[in-house]
Motif scaffolding. Sequence first.
Motif, PDB file in Angstrom:
ATOM      1  N   PRO A  83     101.704 101.598 101.798  1.00 19.54           N
ATOM      2  CA  PRO A  83     102.397 102.546 100.922  1.00 19.54           C
ATOM      3  C   PRO A  83     101.417 103.288 100.026  1.00 19.54           C
ATOM      4  O   PRO A  83     100.390 102.752  99.611  1.00 19.54           O
ATOM      5  CB  PRO A  83     103.328 101.650 100.112  1.00 19.54           C
ATOM      6  N   LEU A  84     101.768 104.532  99.718  1.00 20.54           N
ATOM      7  CA  LEU A  84     100.943 105.354  98.838  1.00 20.54           C
ATOM      8  C   LEU A  84     101.544 105.490  97.454  1.00 20.54           C
ATOM      9  O   LEU A  84     100.849 105.856  96.499  1.00 20.54           O
ATOM     10  CB  LEU A  84     100.743 106.754  99.454  1.00 20.54           C
ATOM     11  N   THR A  85     102.838 105.213  97.331  1.00 21.99           N
ATOM     12  CA  THR A  85     103.525 105.322  96.044  1.00 21.99           C
ATOM     13  C   THR A  85     104.310 104.046  95.774  1.00 21.99           C
ATOM     14  O   THR A  85     104.568 103.257  96.693  1.00 21.99           O
ATOM     15  CB  THR A  85     104.499 106.515  96.033  1.00 21.99           C
ATOM     16  N   LEU A  86     104.703 103.875  94.510  1.00 24.04           N
ATOM     17  CA  LEU A  86     105.502 102.699  94.155  1.00 24.04           C
ATOM     18  C   LEU A  86     106.849 102.728  94.857  1.00 24.04           C
ATOM     19  O   LEU A  86     107.363 101.675  95.256  1.00 24.04           O
ATOM     20  CB  LEU A  86     105.700 102.652  92.632  1.00 24.04           C
ATOM     21  N   LEU A  87     107.423 103.904  95.033  1.00 24.12           N
ATOM     22  CA  LEU A  87     108.725 103.994  95.703  1.00 24.12           C
ATOM     23  C   LEU A  87     108.651 103.445  97.124  1.00 24.12           C
ATOM     24  O   LEU A  87     109.530 102.690  97.556  1.00 24.12           O
ATOM     25  CB  LEU A  87     109.216 105.443  95.723  1.00 24.12           C
ATOM     26  N   GLU A  88     107.580 103.811  97.863  1.00 22.88           N
ATOM     27  CA  GLU A  88     107.428 103.293  99.220  1.00 22.88           C
ATOM     28  C   GLU A  88     107.278 101.779  99.206  1.00 22.88           C
ATOM     29  O   GLU A  88     107.896 101.073 100.014  1.00 22.88           O
ATOM     30  CB  GLU A  88     106.195 103.927  99.874  1.00 22.88           C
ATOM     31  N   LEU A  89     106.448 101.279  98.288  1.00 25.23           N
ATOM     32  CA  LEU A  89     106.233  99.837  98.202  1.00 25.23           C
ATOM     33  C   LEU A  89     107.525  99.122  97.836  1.00 25.23           C
ATOM     34  O   LEU A  89     107.847  98.073  98.411  1.00 25.23           O
ATOM     35  CB  LEU A  89     105.162  99.528  97.157  1.00 25.23           C
ATOM     36  N   TRP A  90     108.273  99.663  96.887  1.00 29.85           N
ATOM     37  CA  TRP A  90     109.546  99.064  96.457  1.00 29.85           C
ATOM     38  C   TRP A  90     110.502  98.955  97.641  1.00 29.85           C
ATOM     39  O   TRP A  90     111.138  97.912  97.850  1.00 29.85           O
ATOM     40  CB  TRP A  90     110.153  99.896  95.333  1.00 29.85           C
ATOM     41  N   ASN A 119     108.387 108.732  89.530  1.00 29.65           N
ATOM     42  CA  ASN A 119     107.492 108.963  90.656  1.00 29.65           C
ATOM     43  C   ASN A 119     106.063 108.494  90.369  1.00 29.65           C
ATOM     44  O   ASN A 119     105.104 109.271  90.490  1.00 29.65           O
ATOM     45  CB  ASN A 119     107.483 110.450  91.040  1.00 29.65           C
ATOM     46  N   PRO A 120     105.871 107.231  89.991  1.00 26.66           N
ATOM     47  CA  PRO A 120     104.528 106.734  89.671  1.00 26.66           C
ATOM     48  C   PRO A 120     103.736 106.385  90.929  1.00 26.66           C
ATOM     49  O   PRO A 120     104.300 106.144  91.997  1.00 26.66           O
ATOM     50  CB  PRO A 120     104.816 105.474  88.852  1.00 26.66           C
ATOM     51  N   ASP A 121     102.395 106.350  90.774  1.00 28.29           N
ATOM     52  CA  ASP A 121     101.581 105.882  91.891  1.00 28.29           C
ATOM     53  C   ASP A 121     101.503 104.356  91.830  1.00 28.29           C
ATOM     54  O   ASP A 121     102.104 103.719  90.974  1.00 28.29           O
ATOM     55  CB  ASP A 121     100.190 106.522  91.888  1.00 28.29           C
ATOM     56  N   LEU A 122     100.717 103.765  92.682  1.00 28.30           N
ATOM     57  CA  LEU A 122     100.726 102.305  92.837  1.00 28.30           C
ATOM     58  C   LEU A 122     100.168 101.543  91.647  1.00 28.30           C
ATOM     59  O   LEU A 122     100.525 100.385  91.425  1.00 28.30           O
ATOM     60  CB  LEU A 122      99.956 101.915  94.106  1.00 28.30           C
TER      61      LEU A 122
END
Length: 369
Positions: A83-90, A119-122
């Motif tokens: 994942p590149l963003t927290l949303l993807e990781l979540w 929309n934060p990064d990791l």
Amino acid sequence: MREIKPVNNNGSIQLKFSVGGKRYSFNPIPGGQFTNHRDYKTAQAIASQIQNDILAKNFDPTLDRYRLTPKQPIQSSTQASKPLTLLELWDYWVDSLNLSVATRQHHYRAIRQQIIKANPDLLDTLWLTQSHLGASTFNQRLGYLKRCYRWAVSKTLVTSNPYDELKTRRVYAKSIKPFTSREIKVIIRGFEESAIHYAPFVKFLLATGVRTSEAIGLRWCHVDFDQGFITIQESLSRDWAGNGYQRVRKETKTGGSRHLGMTDELRLLLWSIKPPKPDQDSLVFTTVQGKTIDDGNFRERYWVKVLTKVGIDYRRPYTTRHTTASHAIDQGTPVTGVAYLLGHKDTRMVMQTYGHLVNRPDLPDIPIG
């Protein structure tokens, strides 16, 4: 009305029932398995929703309201791109948990919405620390994020957990102000004068201390006039997988049941509103139109207005539960008994919330005159 239950259909889950002479049979969870505990519990929740809608005359004959989308296979960490963003990781993490629909749509969805907005990064944690969240909500969401990153580290999706460095915030206990005996009489009189239909509902909440969802879900089969007790074993709670206004019948918050012995006044109250030949599955308390009570609507349209009219400082309807507990303690009910009445598994919550009321000593007699 016969209870709707999931049945085994060659390994899949089937719901079968009749409404108005028409028979229905469908699979509420495409891809779900009867032997899968989570799938079975989700199907039970859908069956309860259908049953509640039938009772409330709000049944959807197309069944669209009750169908779930087909289960999607969860990608393994080796299949998933990093994942590149927290949303993807979540989303990766939540998918891995295989949550029920209702659970996923509650706390997990609320955090996801906050992530989408920021929309934060990791590695960014400022979006959380600078948010205007109450201490309890902040601590809860921080806990979820720490678990998410620990999982991600174990799956080599990220190399570190930036949330492990964050500390929880201090939660200050809110002072509880139960209704006094005088306030109880004034509130009841206010409902009898301004919202007579809901007066029995309010009296029941004050007399029993049950959770609002438990009172809303009480059925006549739970009221035993011969034995003189009420069985609290289920509730009608908000269906967080729906639009928030639908309700789903489920077990009590702690998963147990309790029998509350009726006082003479409570017995007379319930007898006075009992239909001549009640359907045992029908609700004891309903709206004026005979629908399921929505606690938010009741609070805004009736509770607030009555308290304002009679000059009682606003406290939410849940205060009726605190009122029952505090009056029980004042009248000498043991802490274990209060815990049982409230439906707690042990006395920890009672002592934490009402400990200041238990065995309150008087000041010593000091000769200051």
